[in-house]
Design a protein around this motif. Structure first.
Motif, PDB file in Angstrom:
ATOM      1  N   THR A 160     -25.873 -29.634 -22.330  1.00 43.87           N
ATOM      2  CA  THR A 160     -24.867 -29.127 -21.402  1.00 43.87           C
ATOM      3  C   THR A 160     -24.974 -29.844 -20.054  1.00 43.87           C
ATOM      4  OG1 THR A 160     -26.347 -27.308 -20.906  1.00 43.87           O
ATOM      5  CG2 THR A 160     -24.560 -26.844 -22.408  1.00 43.87           C
ATOM      6  N   ALA A 164     -22.194 -31.879 -18.153  1.00 46.38           N
ATOM      7  CA  ALA A 164     -21.864 -31.576 -16.762  1.00 46.38           C
ATOM      8  C   ALA A 164     -21.836 -32.853 -15.942  1.00 46.38           C
ATOM      9  CB  ALA A 164     -22.895 -30.605 -16.181  1.00 46.38           C
ATOM     10  N   ILE A 168     -17.782 -32.213 -17.753  1.00 40.39           N
ATOM     11  CA  ILE A 168     -17.239 -31.276 -18.741  1.00 40.39           C
ATOM     12  C   ILE A 168     -18.186 -30.101 -18.897  1.00 40.39           C
ATOM     13  CG2 ILE A 168     -16.451 -31.012 -21.118  1.00 40.39           C
ATOM     14  CD1 ILE A 168     -16.217 -34.019 -21.233  1.00 40.39           C
ATOM     15  N   THR A 169     -17.626 -28.930 -19.130  1.00 43.65           N
ATOM     16  CA  THR A 169     -18.446 -27.767 -19.448  1.00 43.65           C
ATOM     17  C   THR A 169     -18.454 -27.586 -20.955  1.00 43.65           C
ATOM     18  OG1 THR A 169     -17.627 -26.752 -17.458  1.00 43.65           O
ATOM     19  CG2 THR A 169     -18.752 -25.326 -18.997  1.00 43.65           C
ATOM     20  N   THR A 171     -20.736 -25.166 -22.467  1.00 38.02           N
ATOM     21  CA  THR A 171     -21.419 -23.954 -22.910  1.00 38.02           C
ATOM     22  C   THR A 171     -20.422 -23.143 -23.736  1.00 38.02           C
ATOM     23  OG1 THR A 171     -20.797 -22.762 -20.928  1.00 38.02           O
ATOM     24  CG2 THR A 171     -22.892 -23.909 -20.895  1.00 38.02           C
ATOM     25  N   HIS A 174     -17.486 -21.150 -22.225  1.00 35.53           N
ATOM     26  CA  HIS A 174     -16.644 -21.752 -21.195  1.00 35.53           C
ATOM     27  C   HIS A 174     -15.969 -23.030 -21.643  1.00 35.53           C
ATOM     28  CE1 HIS A 174     -19.288 -19.126 -18.790  1.00 35.53           C
ATOM     29  NE2 HIS A 174     -18.162 -18.898 -18.168  1.00 35.53           N
TER      30      HIS A 174
ATOM     31  N   GLU B 366     -25.987 -20.929 -22.187  1.00 30.07           N
ATOM     32  CA  GLU B 366     -24.869 -20.255 -21.545  1.00 30.07           C
ATOM     33  C   GLU B 366     -25.281 -19.691 -20.184  1.00 30.07           C
ATOM     34  OE1 GLU B 366     -21.632 -19.845 -23.002  1.00 30.07           O
ATOM     35  OE2 GLU B 366     -21.234 -19.281 -20.944  1.00 30.07           O
ATOM     36  N   PRO B 372     -20.307 -28.153 -14.137  1.00 30.89           N
ATOM     37  CA  PRO B 372     -19.817 -29.234 -13.303  1.00 30.89           C
ATOM     38  C   PRO B 372     -18.710 -28.710 -12.405  1.00 30.89           C
ATOM     39  CG  PRO B 372     -18.803 -29.351 -15.442  1.00 30.89           C
ATOM     40  CD  PRO B 372     -19.753 -28.188 -15.481  1.00 30.89           C
TER      41      PRO B 372
END
Lengths: 337, 394
Positions: A160, A164, A168-169, A171, A174, B366, B372
Motif C-alpha cells: 500500500t 501511495a 494510488i490508494t 487499501t 478505499h 487498512e 496518498p
C-alpha cells in the motif's frame, strides 16, 4: 453428538488405541485463546501508537522537537533491536517466529518508524520537496522487514505504501472511493503498478523466495488491475471500448489460469464478477434505449446471463475438463473448493 | 420439519470432527479416509467463494425476474395494486418452490443459490404483508406491530424448515422490534418498561434456547441457535445500556434533564452496564463458550465508551495510552502464562488460522497505511502521526 468417537469405535471404524487417544483429549478439552489474545494485542498497539501520536502532536511546543524525536527513535530502535535479536534467521521458506508477541513488536517498530520519518520531514524538511523520496523510504524499509521476518501484514503495508508513492490508494475499503478514476493518468499508473506487482510477485515465487507472499501480491494486483481497467472501459468511447474489454478478458484469462493453479476459487470469482460488470456495461451502452422493447431485452439479458453463469459455476468442473482434456472424466482434484 | 437428510447431517458432523482430530494429530490419514468412506454425505456444498458467487448471481437473477414480472403486469394495463400483490405472492411461492426443489432434489446445502431463494421468498412475502397492511388503510403504528409479529412468525416457520442462519436472526430481531413497538404504544408505562421488556425478551430467548431445546434440535439448528443466542446476548446488553436508556428516555418520554440530574433508576442501568460485560467474559471462560467470551470482550469496549461519555476522568490520549499499555500487558502476560496450558486454556493456533492471517494483514494495511494525497504536497501534514488510521484529523 458427544459420543461420536465411541460410536465410531463400536462400528469398528476406529481401533481401540485411537479411540482412547480421542476420548482422552475430549474429556479434557483445551480452549484456545489464541485469536482473542492476538486481537487484544492488536488493539493495544493501535491504541498506544495513536495515543502516543496525539500526545506528541499536542505537546510539540513544550517538549521540544529533539526530545520527542529522540524518544521515538529510541522506542523504534528498541523494537527493531528486539526483533533482530529474537527473530529467527532469514530463510526463503516460511519462518515461524516463536512468540505471538513478536509480530506485534515488529508492527509497533514499523509504525514508530513511519511516525519518525513523517516527523523529521514535517519539522525539518529533511527531504525538502522530494516528497517521492520521503514516501518511498518507509516502503523500502517495510519490504525489507517483511521479507526479513516473514510477515505478510508488513508486506501489505509495504505494497500500500508503494501504491501511495505512485499516488494510488489500494487499501481494501478505499480502493474505489479514494481514487479519482476519472483521469487517465491514474488509470495508467494503476495498470502499470498492477502489472509490476503481479510480475514481481511471480518472479520471486519462481525463484522460490517467500513463495507464500505471492497470494498477497496477486490479491492487491488483481483488484487494482480490474478496477482501473473497468474505469478505463467506462470512460472510453466507440471502438476504444472493445480494446479495454479485450484487456479485461485477457486479465480474466490470467486470473482463471492462476485460480486453477492455486486451486483458489476466490480468483475465479473475482474474474467472473469484474468481467460480468464489464460485459454488462458494453451491452448496456451498445444498444439504443429509445425503443421501449429494449427494456424487455435488458431483463432477458440479466436473466439469461445470470442463469448461464450459475449453470457454469455449478458444472464448471465438467465444462472445464471437457474443454481442456476431451474424453477424460471430470477432474475431481479441486473438490475441496 | 427440517428439509435436510438427517443422516447426512450427522455424517457431516462426524466428518468435521474427524478433520479436527486429524489436524490435532489424534488420528491418521487412513482413519480419516475410513471415516469419510463409511459416513457418506450427499449434499452439494461448494466452498465459501463458490457459494458467494452463486449467491451473487442468483440474487441478480431473482431481481431481474422480479422486474420482469412487474413489467408483465404493467403491460397488461391492470394498474391495480391488487394485481401486483397477487404477482408478488406468486413470486414468493415460486421462490420457495425452487428452494424446495434445490434443497430436496438436488441436495443443495448452503450453496448460495438456495440461500438466495429462501431469502427472496421470505423477504418478498414479508414485504407483501406490509404492503397489504398499509393498503388496508391502517396508518398508525399498529401496522408495524402486526407486520413485525407476522414477519417474526414467518421467519420462525422458514427457520424450522430450512435452518437458515440469516432468517433465524431476522426472526429474533423482528420479534424484538414488534415487542418494543407494542410497548411504545402502551402509553407512558409501556414506554417506561421498554428497557426491561427488551432485557426480558433477550434473556428469555437465550435461556429457552440454552435449556429448553432438545439435544436433537440443538444439533440440527446448531448455527441458527448460535446466532440467535449471540443476538440475544447483545440485545440484552443494549436494552439496559445506560447511554441507550438515557438518550432514548429523553427522546421518548420528553424528559428534560438538568445538569446533575439522572434518569429514574439511573444507577441500576449504570450498574448493569458495568456488570454485564465482565459477567459475559466470566461465564464465557467458565463454560468455554467462545461466542459469549467474544461478545463480552466487545461489550467491555462499549461500556468504557458509555462511562467515558458521562464521567470522563482522563483526557482521551492518556486513556488511550494507559488502555493500550494495559491491553498489551495483559495479553503479553497471558501469552507467556498459557504457553504451557493452564486450567484448560491454551494459546494453540487452531485449524482456521490461515484465512485469519490474511484477513489480519488486510486489516493492518487498512488501519495503518499511509494514504496518498492528490499532490503529495501536504502528505506530511498533521495527519502523519503514527499512521493512526482513525485519528488522522488530530
Amino acid at each position: 453428538m458427544q459420543n461420536t468417537a465411541k460410536s465410531l469405535f463400536e462400528e469398528g471404524i476406529l481401533d481401540e488405541g485411537t479411540y482412547n487417544k480421542i476420548s482422552g483429549s475430549e474429556s479434557n478439552p483445551l480452549f484456545s485463546l489464541f485469536w482473542e489474545l492476538r486481537t487484544l494485542l492488536y488493539l493495544g498497539v493501535l491504541l498506544i501508537t495513536s495515543g502516543f501520536g496525539i500526545v506528541v502532536y499536542q505537546n510539540i511546543d513544550t517538549i521540544g522537537h529533539q526530545a520527542i524525536l529522540a524518544l521515538i527513535a529510541v522506542l523504534c530502535g528498541c523494537c527493531f533491536f528486539y526483533c533482530f535479536k529474537q527473530g529467527e534467521p532469514y530463510k526463503n521458506g516460511k519462518v515461524k517466529n516463536a512468540s505471538t508477541f513478536f509480530d506485534y513488536i515488529l508492527l509497533t517498530g514499523c509504525l514508530l518508524f513511519l511516525t519518525f520519518e513523517g516527523y523529521i520531514q514535517f519539522q525539518y524538511q529533511v527531504f525538502g520537496l522530494r516528497y517521492g523520496l520521503a514516501a518511498i523510504i518507509p516502503t523500502v524499509v517495510f519490504f525489507f522487514v517483511s521479507y526479513r521476518f516473514d510477515n505478510i501484514s508488513i508486506l501489505s503495508m509495504a505494497i500500500t505504501g508503494l501504491a501511495a508513492w505512485a499516488g494510488i490508494t489500494i487499501t481494501p475499503l478505499h480502493l474505489i472511493e479514494s481514487n479519482d478514476f476519472t483521469g487517465h493518468s491514474v488509470i495508467y499508473t494503476a495498470e502499470v503498478l498492477g502489472i509490476a506487482l503481479s510480475t514481481a510477485g511471480w518472479v520471486l515465487m519462481q525463484k522460490g523466495i517467500k513463495s507464500h507472499f505471492f497470494y498477497t501480491y496477486v490479491n492487491f494486483a488483481t483488484h487494482l488491475l480490474f478496477v482501473s481497467t473497468l474505469a478505463g472501459l467506462f470512460l472510453s468511447e466507440g471502438g476504444e471500448k472493445f480494446l479495454w474489454f479485450a484487456w479485461i478478458l485477457a486479465l480474466a484469462a490470467a486470473c482463471v489460469v492462476f485460480a486453477k493453479q492455486e486451486k483458489s476459487f476466490y480468483f475465479l470469482l473475482i474474474a467472473l464478477i469484474y468481467t460480468y460488470t464489464g460485459l454488462t456495461h458494453v451491452f448496456m451502452t451498445s444498444i439504443d434505449w429509445d425503443n421501449e422493447a429494449v427494456v424487455w431485452l435488458g431483463m432477458w439479458y440479466f436473466m439469461a446471463s445470470c442463469a448461464g453463469i450459475i449453470y457454469f459455476l455449478v458444472n464448471h468442473k465438467k465444462i472445464v475438463s471437457k474443454l481442456f482434456n476431451p474424453g477424460s472424466g471430470p477432474d475431481t482434484s479441486n473438490d475441496h473448493l | 420439519m427440517i428439509i435436510y437428510n438427517k443422516t447426512w447431517l450427522y455424517n457431516l458432523e462426524t466428518r468435521n470432527k474427524a478433520k479436527n482430530w486429524k489436524f490435532n494429530g489424534l488420528i491418521s490419514e487412513n482413519d480419516q479416509t475410513r471415516i469419510s468412506d463409511s459416513k457418506p454425505v450427499g449434499f452439494y456444498m461448494p466452498g465459501f467463494w463458490m457459494a458467494l458467487g452463486l449467491f451473487f448471481f442468483t440474487t441478480i437473477l431473482l431481481c431481474a425476474s422480479g422486474g420482469f414480472l412487474s413489467l408483465v403486469v404493467l403491460a397488461t394495463d391492470i394498474n391495480e395494486e391488487f394485481a401486483f400483490q397477487i404477482v408478488n405472492f406468486i413470486y414468493s411461492i415460486a421462490c420457495f418452490h425452487f428452494a424446495e426443489k434445490y434443497k430436496k432434489d438436488k441436495h443443495y446445502f448452503n450453496a448460495g443459490t438456495d440461500n438466495a431463494l429462501v431469502w427472496a421468498g421470505t423477504g418478498s412475502l414479508i414485504g407483501n404483508v406490509f404492503w397489504i397492511l398499509f393498503e388496508a388503510g391502517i396508518h398508525d403504528q399498529t401496522v408495524w406491530i402486526a407486520g413485525l409479529f407476522l414477519a417474526s412468525f414467518a421467519c420462525f416457520i422458514v427457520t424450522l424448515r430450512y435452518a437458515d442462519v440469516f432468517v433465524a436472526l431476522s426472526y429474533f430481531i423482528s420479534g424484538l422490534l414488534a415487542l418494543l413497538f407494542l410497548c411504545g404504544n402502551m402509553g407512558i408505562w409501556g414506554k417506561a418498561i421498554i428497557p426491561f421488556a427488551g432485557f426480558v425478551y433477550s434473556a428469555g430467548t437465550y435461556i429457552i434456547l440454552k435449556y429448553r431445546v432438545s439435544a436433537e434440535n440443538k444439533f440440527f439448528y446448531h448455527d441458527c441457535i448460535a446466532i440467535a443466542e449471540a443476538a440475544a446476548l447483545i440485545s440484552a446488553y443494549i436494552s439496559v445500556n445506560y447511554f441507550v436508556v438515557r438518550e432514548l428516555s429523553i427522546v421518548m418520554l420528553d424528559l428534560y434533564l438538568n445538569e446533575g440530574q439522572d434518569i429514574p433508576y439511573g444507577n441500576i442501568f449504570l450498574l448493569l452496564t458495568i456488570a454485564i460485560p465482565p459477567a459475559y467474559i466470566y461465564l464465557g471462560l467458565k463454560d468455554k463458550n467462545r461466542i459469549m467470551l467474544r461478545i463480552g470482550m466487545l461489550l467491555v469496549g462499549a461500556s468504557l465508551f458509555t462511562i467515558r461519555y458521562y464521567h470522563s476522568i482522563l483526557p482521551p490520549e492518556v486513556a488511550m495510552i494507559i488502555g493500550g499499555a494495559l491491553l498489551i500487558g495483559i495479553s503479553y502476560f497471558l501469552l507467556k502464562f498459557l504457553k504451557t496450558p493452564q486450567y484448560g486454556f491454551s494459546i494453540k493456533e487452531e485449524n482456521e488460522s490461515a484465512g485469519y492471517k490474511i484477513a489480519e494483514s488486510l486489516i493492518v494495511a487498512e488501519t495503518f497505511s499511509q494514504q496518498p494525497s492528490a499532490e503529495s504536497g501536504n502528505r506530511f501534514g498533521g495527519g502523519s502521526f503514527g499512521g493512526a488510521g482513525a485519528n488522522e484529523n488530530y
